[in-house]
Each structure stands twice: as C-alpha cells, then as structure tokens.
Design a protein around this motif. Structure first.
Motif, PDB file in Angstrom:
ATOM      1  N   GLY A  16      41.010  -3.195 -20.837  1.00 24.66           N
ATOM      2  CA  GLY A  16      41.007  -3.679 -19.466  1.00 24.66           C
ATOM      3  C   GLY A  16      40.246  -2.757 -18.537  1.00 24.66           C
ATOM      4  N   ALA A  17      40.405  -1.442 -18.740  1.00 24.64           N
ATOM      5  CA  ALA A  17      39.657  -0.483 -17.931  1.00 24.64           C
ATOM      6  C   ALA A  17      38.156  -0.598 -18.186  1.00 24.64           C
ATOM      7  N   LEU A  18      37.789  -0.808 -19.459  1.00 21.32           N
ATOM      8  CA  LEU A  18      36.375  -0.992 -19.788  1.00 21.32           C
ATOM      9  C   LEU A  18      35.829  -2.246 -19.116  1.00 21.32           C
ATOM     10  N   PHE A  19      36.593  -3.337 -19.159  1.00 20.22           N
ATOM     11  CA  PHE A  19      36.172  -4.574 -18.504  1.00 20.22           C
ATOM     12  C   PHE A  19      36.022  -4.363 -16.998  1.00 20.22           C
ATOM     13  N   TYR A  20      36.984  -3.675 -16.391  1.00 21.05           N
ATOM     14  CA  TYR A  20      36.941  -3.451 -14.945  1.00 21.05           C
ATOM     15  C   TYR A  20      35.693  -2.667 -14.552  1.00 21.05           C
ATOM     16  N   ILE A  38      25.941   6.097 -16.359  1.00 22.95           N
ATOM     17  CA  ILE A  38      26.342   7.502 -16.396  1.00 22.95           C
ATOM     18  C   ILE A  38      26.581   8.029 -14.995  1.00 22.95           C
ATOM     19  N   GLY A  39      26.786   7.108 -14.052  1.00 29.46           N
ATOM     20  CA  GLY A  39      27.164   7.519 -12.712  1.00 29.46           C
ATOM     21  C   GLY A  39      26.046   7.381 -11.713  1.00 29.46           C
ATOM     22  N   PRO A  40      26.269   7.829 -10.481  1.00 29.13           N
ATOM     23  CA  PRO A  40      25.259   7.727  -9.416  1.00 29.13           C
ATOM     24  C   PRO A  40      23.952   8.396  -9.804  1.00 29.13           C
ATOM     25  N   ALA A  60      31.020   6.926 -16.649  1.00 27.08           N
ATOM     26  CA  ALA A  60      31.988   5.921 -17.071  1.00 27.08           C
ATOM     27  C   ALA A  60      31.794   5.549 -18.538  1.00 27.08           C
ATOM     28  N   TYR A  61      30.546   5.494 -18.990  1.00 28.90           N
ATOM     29  CA  TYR A  61      30.292   5.101 -20.375  1.00 28.90           C
ATOM     30  C   TYR A  61      30.832   6.146 -21.347  1.00 28.90           C
ATOM     31  N   GLY A  62      30.507   7.413 -21.116  1.00 28.14           N
ATOM     32  CA  GLY A  62      30.966   8.464 -22.017  1.00 28.14           C
ATOM     33  C   GLY A  62      32.474   8.567 -22.062  1.00 28.14           C
ATOM     34  N   ALA A  63      33.128   8.475 -20.880  1.00 30.89           N
ATOM     35  CA  ALA A  63      34.584   8.573 -20.836  1.00 30.89           C
ATOM     36  C   ALA A  63      35.242   7.419 -21.580  1.00 30.89           C
ATOM     37  N   SER A  64      34.777   6.200 -21.335  1.00 33.41           N
ATOM     38  CA  SER A  64      35.385   5.039 -21.987  1.00 33.41           C
ATOM     39  C   SER A  64      35.095   5.039 -23.485  1.00 33.41           C
ATOM     40  N   PHE A  65      33.901   5.464 -23.874  1.00 34.64           N
ATOM     41  CA  PHE A  65      33.536   5.492 -25.297  1.00 34.64           C
ATOM     42  C   PHE A  65      34.453   6.424 -26.082  1.00 34.64           C
TER      43      PHE A  65
END
Length: 302
Positions: A110-114, A143-145, A235-240
């Motif tokens: 769900g966090a990944l979808f959000y 990878i962020g701003p 966000a990608y690295g953290a969720s991965f």
C-alpha cells in the motif's frame, strides 16, 4: 507433562521457558542500547563493549530456549498429547498468523502504491514558484527532488540505477516457484506414506530456499556496489529494500523451519493421518512464494 482424554483439550503444565526468554529479550534490548551509547555521549562509551556481550548472551539465551521449547512441543506431539481438538486449534492459529502476515505485507504494498500513484505525481504537480521541490519530475522510479531515473534531464546520483527484473530476480522467481512445487510433491508423498520421496522433496525445497537467499545476497551486493541503489536512494531505494528485505527475512525463517521439518521427516515423526507440523510450514512457504510473485511484478517489472 499434563495428560488428557479425547474429550478434553490438552493444557500443559506451567513452564519456565517464557520467563527465561523474557530475560534474554531484556538482555538483548539492553545490550543494544548500551552498544550505541558511545554515539550519544562520550561519558557512556565504556558501556559499548559489555553491551555487545549482553546482546550475544541474550540472543543465545533466546535461541536455546526456543530450541528447548519447540523440542517439548514435538515430544508432546509424538507422545499423543494432541488430538483432534488441538489439531483444529493449531490450524486456526496458523491461518490467523498467515492473515497477519498478509496484512503486514499489504501495508508495504500500500505504501508503494501511495508513493507511485499519489504522492510522487502530486509533488511534481506543484507550482514551480511555490514548491520546495524544484526540478522534481515525478516519474518512477524516483530518487527524490531533483530528478528521477528514467527520462530525467537531471539525476542527483549518476551512479544510481533501478533494479531490473531479469538476471538474479528472474532466477529467484524460478527458484521459489520450483520450491513450491517440490514441497507440494513432498506433501503428496507424505499422504501416500512414501518416505523416500518425502525426504527427497523436502531436501530439494531446502536447497532451493538456501539458493534463493544466496542469490538475494549477491543481488544486494551488486545493488550497493555497482548500481548506487541503497536505502537512502529516495522513495524507490527505501521501498525496494524494505519490501525485498522483509521478504528475504521471511524466506530465512521459512528455510530454517523447512530444515527442522526435513530432520523430523528423516526421523519418521509424521504420519499420513497426523502431520500438522509439516502442513503449517508448507502453508507458510506457499505464502512466501505468493508474496514474492507480487514483489516481482510490482517492484521489479512495473
């Protein structure tokens, strides 16, 4: 050891195992606090070394008590303490446990979808005159701003790359799917009381699980050293790493359980009529397989 009739639910005598495990947990947690004390205050640096030993003592105490406790449960099962009532309650408990695990991974999916569908595009849609995230493109993987990986004009970390689905991820998918087939093959053998096929199927399942863990370790090493993919990669690295890391931890626990079940199969503990211990681990392993399929689709492919 308590006894009971067929019409009475088995209730074991009081045990000291929970109290000893509590001591181990206290030692483990306290040791962790002491081991990082030098990072907070130089005056507490002297606690770091004993803290590490407290962690080791606590971990060993917990593992030894779990081993003894599970041994007692196996003994109760082999001596006929568990009847149909207990078998039914064990199955209900395992179903509830797997449902809790489904909720656990559903929260991360769900966090990944959000992030992918809502927050990242929303941040990119802000007015450039007012947003604190200038040059944020809002594409995934992010990878962020300052940019994204695919189609970005500006990437803060030029070494960063998204993990593709081919190679080790595809191999791991084949390994887990194969392990689901081998444990089912072993289950059929147990029902037919074919001990040779049962042991062979369980041994193959254990081997496939261990191979999966080795491949995931190689994948993480490649991600960190050659792709610039870390927990700090936005966000990608953290969720991965959160999704694949927790799944890998579950595979590790499942593999340890499979090894125990394999040893019990070799000793002839299970019969075609009574083998919940085998079935419980098989259910858990199939759950791990299904979660990986979700990861492979939503994390690696899409």
């Amino acid at each position: 050891m308590a006894t009971h009739s067929n019409n009475q639910y088995y209730v074991p005598h009081g045990s000291i195992y929970p109290a000893i495990i509590s001591i181990g947990l206290l030692s483990l947690a306290s040791g962790f606090v002491f081991s990082i004390a030098n990072n907070q205050s130089a005056d507490l640096a002297y606690l770091q070394t004993p803290g590490k030993w407290m962690m080791v003592f606590g971990a060993l105490l917990i593992l030894s008590m779990v081993f003894k406790w599970m041994g007692s449960v196996i003994t109760e099962s082999l001596t006929g303490s568990y009847k149909s009532w207990e078998d039914k309650s064990f199955r209900i408990g395992m179903i509830v446990f797997i449902c809790s695990e489904i909720a656990f991974f559903a929260a991360f999916f769900g966090a990944l979808f959000y992030m992918r569908v809502l927050s990242v595009p929303e941040l990119a849609s802000f007015d450039p005159l007012f947003t604190p995230y200038k040059d944020f493109l809002g594409t995934w993987p992010s990878i962020g701003p300052g940019g994204a990986v695919l189609g970005a004009e500006y990437v803060p970390d030029p070494k960063f790359m998204a993990m593709g689905w081919s190679g080790l991820p595809a191999i791991n998918t084949a390994l887990l799917l194969s392990s689901g087939a081998t444990i089912t093959w072993a289950h059929w053998a147990l029902i037919k009381n074919n001990r040779k096929q049962l042991i062979l199927g369980m041994a193959l399942t254990v081997a496939l699980g261990v191979t999966f863990l080795i491949c995931q370790g190689l994948e993480y090493h490649h991600a960190y050293t050659e792709m610039g993919l870390t927990l700090g990669s936005g966000a990608y690295g953290a969720s991965f790493f959160m999704l694949t890391g927790f799944h890998g931890f579950h595979v590790l626990l499942g593999t340890l359980m499979l090894i125990v079940i394999l040893l019990r199969c070799i000793k002839g503990h299970f019969t075609p009529e009574h083998h919940f211990g085998f079935e419980g681990v098989a259910w858990y392993w199939h759950f791990v397989d299904v979660v990986w399929l979700g990861l492979f689709i939503f994390v690696y492919i899409l």
